[in-house]
Scaffold this motif. Structure first.
Motif, PDB file in Angstrom:
ATOM      1  N   ALA A  58      -7.205   0.120   7.278  1.00 41.76           N
ATOM      2  CA  ALA A  58      -7.797  -0.658   5.967  1.00 41.76           C
ATOM      3  C   ALA A  58      -8.374  -1.772   6.137  1.00 41.76           C
ATOM      4  O   ALA A  58      -8.058  -2.490   7.026  1.00 41.76           O
ATOM      5  N   PHE A  82      -5.974  -3.176  -4.925  1.00 38.65           N
ATOM      6  CA  PHE A  82      -7.233  -2.761  -4.658  1.00 38.65           C
ATOM      7  C   PHE A  82      -8.326  -3.486  -5.111  1.00 38.65           C
ATOM      8  O   PHE A  82      -8.364  -3.468  -6.342  1.00 38.65           O
ATOM      9  N   TYR A  99       0.958  -1.201  -0.035  1.00 36.51           N
ATOM     10  CA  TYR A  99      -0.048   0.041   0.014  1.00 36.51           C
ATOM     11  C   TYR A  99       0.944   1.290  -0.021  1.00 36.51           C
ATOM     12  O   TYR A  99       0.481   2.119  -0.903  1.00 36.51           O
TER      13      TYR A  99
END
Length: 121
Positions: free
Chosen positions: A100, A31, A11
């Protein structure tokens, strides 16, 4: 989840990737298609919008790099982590905290971001 640390490393690498083609490929891999990203400065949905947001942030903060601010704390399909933004080897200019969430396939579906420290705050 034990492998969430690797997901968060990837990320942060996406936020540091300056090659638009490589960045978009990494976004598509990491993603979910309908990813939702929200922080105090932005709220976007979808991979294309996230890609545009990251590109704009890179222009605004040229020369600065995102790095981990400590260990990733994760359970089930969610993780919280601290990140730093600054010049390598120097005190970070910005410190933030994100949460997240990922789907059953391991792709990030949502990021909720907070800024803990920024210039002028």
């Amino acid at each position: 989840m034990s492998d969430f640390g690797n997901v968060i490393e990837r990320y942060l690498a996406v936020w540091n990737e300056t090659d638009p083609v490589a960045r978009r490929a990494a976004i598509d891999e990491l993603f979910a298609e309908n990813v939702r990203y929200v922080d105090p400065l932005a709220a976007v949905e979808g991979r294309a919008a996230l890609d545009a947001l990251i590109g704009a942030a890179q222009q605004q903060f040229a020369g600065l790099v995102f790095s981990s601010g400590g260990p990733v704390d994760a359970h089930h399909d969610q993780a919280r982590f601290t990140w730093n933004l600054g010049r390598p080897g120097e005190e970070p200019l910005v410190v933030g905290f994100d949460v997240a969430e990922r789907d059953a396939g391991g792709r990030i579906v949502q990021v909720l971001g907070f800024i803990d420290r920024a210039p002028g705050s």
